[in-house]
Scaffold this motif. Structure first.
Motif, PDB file in Angstrom:
ATOM      1  N   ASP A  55       4.985  -1.272  -7.130  1.00 44.96           N
ATOM      2  CA  ASP A  55       5.941  -0.375  -7.784  1.00 44.96           C
ATOM      3  C   ASP A  55       5.528   1.080  -7.621  1.00 44.96           C
ATOM      4  OD1 ASP A  55       6.877  -2.817  -8.542  1.00 44.96           O
ATOM      5  OD2 ASP A  55       6.745  -2.477 -10.704  1.00 44.96           O
ATOM      6  N   THR A  56       6.517   1.949  -7.560  1.00 48.30           N
ATOM      7  CA  THR A  56       6.216   3.387  -7.526  1.00 48.30           C
ATOM      8  C   THR A  56       5.959   3.924  -8.928  1.00 48.30           C
ATOM      9  OG1 THR A  56       8.585   3.886  -7.629  1.00 48.30           O
ATOM     10  CG2 THR A  56       7.574   3.760  -5.437  1.00 48.30           C
ATOM     11  N   LEU A  88       3.907  -2.918 -14.999  1.00 51.13           N
ATOM     12  CA  LEU A  88       2.611  -3.599 -15.025  1.00 51.13           C
ATOM     13  C   LEU A  88       1.619  -2.995 -16.020  1.00 51.13           C
ATOM     14  CD1 LEU A  88       2.041  -4.236 -11.205  1.00 51.13           C
ATOM     15  CD2 LEU A  88       2.714  -5.893 -12.936  1.00 51.13           C
ATOM     16  N   ALA A  89       1.684  -1.683 -16.226  1.00 45.05           N
ATOM     17  CA  ALA A  89       0.686  -1.019 -17.081  1.00 45.05           C
ATOM     18  C   ALA A  89       1.291  -0.488 -18.375  1.00 45.05           C
ATOM     19  CB  ALA A  89       0.030   0.123 -16.314  1.00 45.05           C
ATOM     20  N   HIS A  90       2.621  -0.654 -18.545  1.00 46.73           N
ATOM     21  CA  HIS A  90       3.319  -0.128 -19.726  1.00 46.73           C
ATOM     22  C   HIS A  90       3.080   1.377 -19.873  1.00 46.73           C
ATOM     23  CE1 HIS A  90       3.582  -4.370 -20.413  1.00 46.73           C
ATOM     24  NE2 HIS A  90       2.294  -4.487 -20.699  1.00 46.73           N
ATOM     25  N   LEU A  91       2.988   2.030 -18.721  1.00 46.38           N
ATOM     26  CA  LEU A  91       2.727   3.466 -18.670  1.00 46.38           C
ATOM     27  C   LEU A  91       3.788   4.104 -17.786  1.00 46.38           C
ATOM     28  CD1 LEU A  91       0.707   5.827 -19.311  1.00 46.38           C
ATOM     29  CD2 LEU A  91      -0.456   5.218 -17.171  1.00 46.38           C
ATOM     30  N   ASP A  92       4.586   4.990 -18.344  1.00 45.35           N
ATOM     31  CA  ASP A  92       5.694   5.587 -17.600  1.00 45.35           C
ATOM     32  C   ASP A  92       5.195   6.761 -16.756  1.00 45.35           C
ATOM     33  OD1 ASP A  92       8.161   6.124 -16.624  1.00 45.35           O
ATOM     34  OD2 ASP A  92       9.004   6.930 -18.475  1.00 45.35           O
ATOM     35  N   ARG A  93       4.440   6.425 -15.705  1.00 43.34           N
ATOM     36  CA  ARG A  93       3.910   7.433 -14.780  1.00 43.34           C
ATOM     37  C   ARG A  93       4.178   6.977 -13.351  1.00 43.34           C
ATOM     38  NH1 ARG A  93      -0.648  10.421 -16.429  1.00 43.34           N
ATOM     39  NH2 ARG A  93      -0.490  11.404 -14.360  1.00 43.34           N
ATOM     40  N   GLU A  94       4.477   7.940 -12.471  1.00 45.24           N
ATOM     41  CA  GLU A  94       4.655   7.630 -11.059  1.00 45.24           C
ATOM     42  C   GLU A  94       3.290   7.516 -10.381  1.00 45.24           C
ATOM     43  OE1 GLU A  94       7.669   7.114  -9.463  1.00 45.24           O
ATOM     44  OE2 GLU A  94       8.484   7.218 -11.501  1.00 45.24           O
ATOM     45  N   VAL A  95       3.174   6.588  -9.454  1.00 43.42           N
ATOM     46  CA  VAL A  95       1.917   6.420  -8.711  1.00 43.42           C
ATOM     47  C   VAL A  95       1.568   7.708  -7.977  1.00 43.42           C
ATOM     48  CG1 VAL A  95       0.821   5.191  -6.782  1.00 43.42           C
ATOM     49  CG2 VAL A  95       2.199   3.927  -8.449  1.00 43.42           C
ATOM     50  N   SER A  96       2.582   8.361  -7.432  1.00 46.26           N
ATOM     51  CA  SER A  96       2.355   9.588  -6.652  1.00 46.26           C
ATOM     52  C   SER A  96       1.949  10.778  -7.515  1.00 46.26           C
ATOM     53  CB  SER A  96       3.619   9.944  -5.866  1.00 46.26           C
ATOM     54  OG  SER A  96       4.719  10.122  -6.743  1.00 46.26           O
ATOM     55  N   SER A  97       2.008  10.610  -8.848  1.00 46.79           N
ATOM     56  CA  SER A  97       1.626  11.715  -9.741  1.00 46.79           C
ATOM     57  C   SER A  97       0.195  11.572 -10.252  1.00 46.79           C
ATOM     58  CB  SER A  97       2.586  11.777 -10.936  1.00 46.79           C
ATOM     59  OG  SER A  97       2.381  10.663 -11.797  1.00 46.79           O
ATOM     60  N   VAL A 108       0.842  -1.200   0.000  1.00 49.74           N
ATOM     61  CA  VAL A 108       0.000   0.000   0.000  1.00 49.74           C
ATOM     62  C   VAL A 108       0.874   1.246   0.000  1.00 49.74           C
ATOM     63  CG1 VAL A 108      -1.698   1.322   1.316  1.00 49.74           C
ATOM     64  CG2 VAL A 108      -1.910  -1.159   1.174  1.00 49.74           C
ATOM     65  N   GLN A 109       0.552   2.191  -0.891  1.00 50.98           N
ATOM     66  CA  GLN A 109       1.212   3.495  -0.919  1.00 50.98           C
ATOM     67  C   GLN A 109       0.175   4.564  -1.235  1.00 50.98           C
ATOM     68  OE1 GLN A 109       3.804   4.032  -4.525  1.00 50.98           O
ATOM     69  NE2 GLN A 109       3.423   1.837  -4.820  1.00 50.98           N
ATOM     70  N   LEU A 110       0.561   5.829  -1.126  1.00 53.29           N
ATOM     71  CA  LEU A 110      -0.390   6.922  -1.312  1.00 53.29           C
ATOM     72  C   LEU A 110      -0.394   7.431  -2.750  1.00 53.29           C
ATOM     73  CD1 LEU A 110       0.114   9.083   1.920  1.00 53.29           C
ATOM     74  CD2 LEU A 110      -1.714   7.450   1.423  1.00 53.29           C
ATOM     75  N   SER A 111      -1.595   7.750  -3.223  1.00 51.24           N
ATOM     76  CA  SER A 111      -1.750   8.375  -4.541  1.00 51.24           C
ATOM     77  C   SER A 111      -1.495   9.881  -4.420  1.00 51.24           C
ATOM     78  CB  SER A 111      -3.161   8.125  -5.066  1.00 51.24           C
ATOM     79  OG  SER A 111      -4.106   8.738  -4.197  1.00 51.24           O
ATOM     80  N   LYS A 112      -1.633  10.576  -5.522  1.00 45.00           N
ATOM     81  CA  LYS A 112      -1.403  12.027  -5.537  1.00 45.00           C
ATOM     82  C   LYS A 112      -2.334  12.751  -4.575  1.00 45.00           C
ATOM     83  CE  LYS A 112      -1.373  15.989  -8.719  1.00 45.00           C
ATOM     84  NZ  LYS A 112      -1.602  16.420 -10.133  1.00 45.00           N
ATOM     85  N   ASP A 113      -3.586  12.275  -4.480  1.00 43.34           N
ATOM     86  CA  ASP A 113      -4.563  12.917  -3.600  1.00 43.34           C
ATOM     87  C   ASP A 113      -4.597  12.290  -2.206  1.00 43.34           C
ATOM     88  OD1 ASP A 113      -5.466  10.665  -4.867  1.00 43.34           O
ATOM     89  OD2 ASP A 113      -7.540  11.336  -5.070  1.00 43.34           O
ATOM     90  N   GLY A 114      -3.527  11.548  -1.855  1.00 46.78           N
ATOM     91  CA  GLY A 114      -3.371  11.053  -0.489  1.00 46.78           C
ATOM     92  C   GLY A 114      -4.265   9.897  -0.116  1.00 46.78           C
ATOM     93  N   ILE A 115      -4.659   9.074  -1.094  1.00 47.96           N
ATOM     94  CA  ILE A 115      -5.508   7.912  -0.824  1.00 47.96           C
ATOM     95  C   ILE A 115      -4.662   6.642  -0.940  1.00 47.96           C
ATOM     96  CG2 ILE A 115      -7.482   6.554  -1.657  1.00 47.96           C
ATOM     97  CD1 ILE A 115      -8.731   9.197  -2.569  1.00 47.96           C
ATOM     98  N   PRO A 116      -4.717   5.755   0.061  1.00 43.52           N
ATOM     99  CA  PRO A 116      -3.941   4.505  -0.013  1.00 43.52           C
ATOM    100  C   PRO A 116      -4.428   3.612  -1.156  1.00 43.52           C
ATOM    101  CG  PRO A 116      -4.586   4.965   2.252  1.00 43.52           C
ATOM    102  CD  PRO A 116      -5.363   5.912   1.379  1.00 43.52           C
TER     103      PRO A 116
END
Length: 702
Positions: free
Chosen positions: A493-494, A499-508, A480-488
């Motif tokens: 992976d960060t 997994l999604a073939h999408l070069d985006r950070e979870v925190s973004s 479990v980690q936090l999203s951009k809007d602070g939801i677990p």
């Protein structure tokens, strides 16, 4: 050749024993003294292993341990290479002579290149584990979780290949360096230059032979490991409980037997490795093998030993003349000897705290032999009417009995009540032996934990967790980690690239955006889910959760939000928690001390003892490379259950359960279920804790 091999075998056995009982404990003692002064519990985990030595004293300790370890390893190589080079030159030798003059071969360490030299001998050679084997660090492996994570992607697999190429390449590049450092007494840099010059001289045929030897070693060792899967004993397992484990555990005896077989085979391989390489070297550089035993140095060492013996003899004469024949001593011999023995034991245990355990084991062995001899003495008196034990000089079994009897004969109390004192000693020996043979129990019945749910779905998705439940998992481990809007949100992976073939950070990304992302793994696909939505979907299911909190400089925020979501969904009795970040573990323990909260670790420095309770952890989730009989024994003795991750091999699962772990974290829960089921059918024991229906761990009340 046979006689020469036997000499090397004798030396290796001797040096292995010396390393285990003297050299390694001293190294651990220095490390422990530093950690006791710089850590609240005398042990550090994970990244703190590195940060814990970022001080002037820490750097000095590391340098000392590096040089000390390097001396131990290089001296062993020196003795073996000297013996084999003398054999190649057909020169007779004695082991003792070679051992003495081999100290001179360590001259090359007096050079600024000693740090690079240390990395080569203590890291590269154990990593390659071909030919150059040593008693202190027999082998070293890259932790499985590192290669496990890398193997999940194509680029990661390429990196794994590059890592292998790097350290095997360095190994090949520096293949002859130990021979030049030892036989020519050169420093590392000079030895490297000579090593490179020799490479240039090698004919294609000899280069092929060199490569063939390395390939054969690799193939044969792989085959041996497959044939001897239980050769899992490490140096640290030769501790105060080794004798107990040998007596109590049939599986441990198998471990030890396979360890002996594996060690014997590797010594044979090492012998031929050195022999053939020295033959090739001799073909191009005959000067290298002109080893002469330095008799002048040998004579100096002998003279030093003679002088030491003379001084010891003079001291003995002084003690006999002025102490042992003194009237006061003769009158109170028993009391004075008792006070002296107790004082020496107290002094040793104050200087070396761990020695109390070794002294206890020694006392148990002595009392056990006394107990056996007493029974024999009783039987002999009953059948023949006389005792011959005190006069028997040929049996080591009777020696403790003879010493104790002579010691007690100085006591007036024993002379007056010999049967009562003997009964007390025999009873003490029985009690101590029974206490020593008591194995530490597991805290609770072994549990099965599906790693990121399971491999039967995309990791950390609802589908993977349900598959874990269907395959008999007690718990599903989720990240479990936090999203951009602070939801677990539930994802490991960060970054979403793997997994999604999408070069985006979870925190973004916001939680809403993340839940719309489709993730793929092998033939499966699924969606990212928030922790709140996952708990709501699982309310009617039976599966429990092991929640791993993964923070990015937001430890407190993540912890508080996980607590709130779990309690809002009334899921607190179906969850346990862990983190690689001790700040999170500490915060959760402070806020919810009644929860089952553990520390996830991939490395440690120091020894586990009762002070580990200062960390306020309920369990340790341990990377499998850390698992040893000694480590698990100490954890169980201090009521810290061990959950090992991530284990997918059935043989290893069975080994770890037998060693004493309390939980298996695996990608394939169905495999673990089969192993745990068979284990419980074979092993019946009392567990002080139980997993009740709602998933929490509670003490069993009788």
């Amino acid at each position: 050749m046979k006689n020469n091999f036997i000499k090397i075998l004798k030396f290796e056995i001797f040096y292995k024993i010396i390393t285990i009982i003297i050299l390694l404990p001293f190294l651990n003692k220095v490390l422990q003294m530093y950690l006791n002064n710089h850590s609240a519990v005398g042990i550090v985990f994970n990244q703190n292993i590195l940060f814990g030595f970022f001080s002037f004293k820490g750097i000095l300790v590391v340098l000392f341990l590096l040089v000390y370890s390097l001396l131990i390893v290089l001296y062993e190589y020196s003795v073996i290479i000297n013996m084999i080079s003398l054999y190649v030159k057909q020169r007779p030798f004695r082991i003792y002579e070679v051992m003495k003059v081999s100290f001179i071969n360590l001259k090359g360490l007096k050079h600024p290149s000693i740090i690079i030299c240390g990395l080569y001998y203590l890291l590269i050679l154990p990593l390659a584990h071909i030919g150059y084997l040593n008693a202190l660090i027999p082998s070293f492996k890259v932790p499985n979780f590192i290669f496990g994570e890398l193997s999940l992607t194509f680029s990661g697999n390429i990196l794994i290949v590059l890592i292998y190429l790097l350290y095997y390449g360095v190994y090949l590049l520096l293949l002859f360096v130990p021979f030049y450092m030892i036989l020519k007494k050169e420093n590392f840099i000079k030895a490297f230059k000579d090593n490179f010059a020799l490479y240039k001289k090698l004919e294609i045929k000899d280069r092929f032979i060199l490569i063939a030897i390395l390939v054969i070693w690799f193939i044969v060792e792989t085959k041996i490991i497959m044939l001897l899967p239980d050769a899992v004993i490490k140096n640290t397992d030769f501790n105060r409980f080794f004798l107990r484990n040998m007596i109590i555990s049939a599986r441990f005896r198998i471990y030890f037997f396979e360890y002996l077989v594996y060690t014997f085979i590797t010594i044979i391989g090492m012998y031929f490795f050195y022999y053939f390489y020295l033959k090739i070297i001799n073909k191009y550089d005959q000067e290298l093998l002109n080893v002469n035993l330095d008799h002048e140095i040998s004579q100096k060492l002998d003279n030093t030993l003679i002088q030491t013996k003379l001084k010891a003899s003079n001291l003995t004469k002084f003690i006999n003349k002025y102490i042992l024949t003194n009237k006061f001593y003769l009158k109170h011999t028993f009391i004075i000897n008792t006070i002296l023995i107790i004082s020496v034991v107290i002094l040793i245990t104050c200087l070396f705290s761990d020695s109390i355990y070794l002294i206890s084991v020694l006392l148990i062995i002595i009392l056990f032999l006394y107990f056996i001899a007493s029974i024999y003495n009783f039987y002999e008196l009953k059948t023949t009417g006389k005792s011959s034990i005190l006069d028997n000089r040929n049996s080591a079994i009777f020696y403790p009995y003879q010493i104790i009897k002579r010691y007690l004969s100085q006591s007036k109390l024993y002379k007056k009540h010999p049967k009562i004192i003997s009964f007390i000693l025999i009873t003490m020996s029985g009690l101590l032996i029974s206490m020593y043979l008591q194995l530490p129990g597991k805290i609770h019945q072994p549990i099965i934990i599906g790693h990121r749910g399971s491999k039967y779905g995309v990791e950390n998705t609802y589908e993977a967790i349900i598959k874990a439940q269907n395959n008999h998992s007690d718990y599903a481990e989720i990240d479990v980690q936090l999203s951009k809007d602070g939801i677990p949100v539930v994802i490991h992976d960060t970054n979403l690239l793997r997994l999604a073939h999408l070069d985006r950070e979870v925190s973004s990304m916001t939680a809403n955006e993340l839940e719309k992302v489709t993730v793929y793994e092998r033939q499966y696909q699924g969606n990212i889910i928030t922790l709140d939505h996952l708990l709501k979907k699982l309310k009617k299911e039976k599966i429990k959760l092991l929640i791993e909190l993964k923070a990015d400089n937001n430890q407190i925020e993540l912890s508080e939000k996980v607590i709130n979501i779990v309690e809002q969904n009334n899921f607190e009795n179906r969850t346990i928690y862990m983190s690689l970040d001790y700040e999170i573990v500490e915060f959760l323990q402070e806020k919810r001390p009644e929860w089952w909260i553990g520390y996830c670790i991939y490395g440690s420095a120091g020894q586990i003892d009762a002070s580990i309770w200062k960390l306020k952890i309920d369990f340790l989730a341990v990377e499998e490379n850390m698992i040893t009989v000694n480590f698990v024994d100490k954890a169980n003795s201090n009521w810290i259950p061990i959950y090992v991750w991530s284990v997918d091999d059935k043989i290893k699962m069975d080994q770890y359960l037998d060693i004493g772990v309390s939980g298996i974290i695996t990608n394939y829960p169905d495999r673990s279920y089969e192993v745990v089921k068979k284990y419980l059918e074979k092993n019946h024991q009392y567990y002080p804790y139980q997993i009740i229906n709602n998933g929490s761990l509670q003490p069993i009340i009788n």
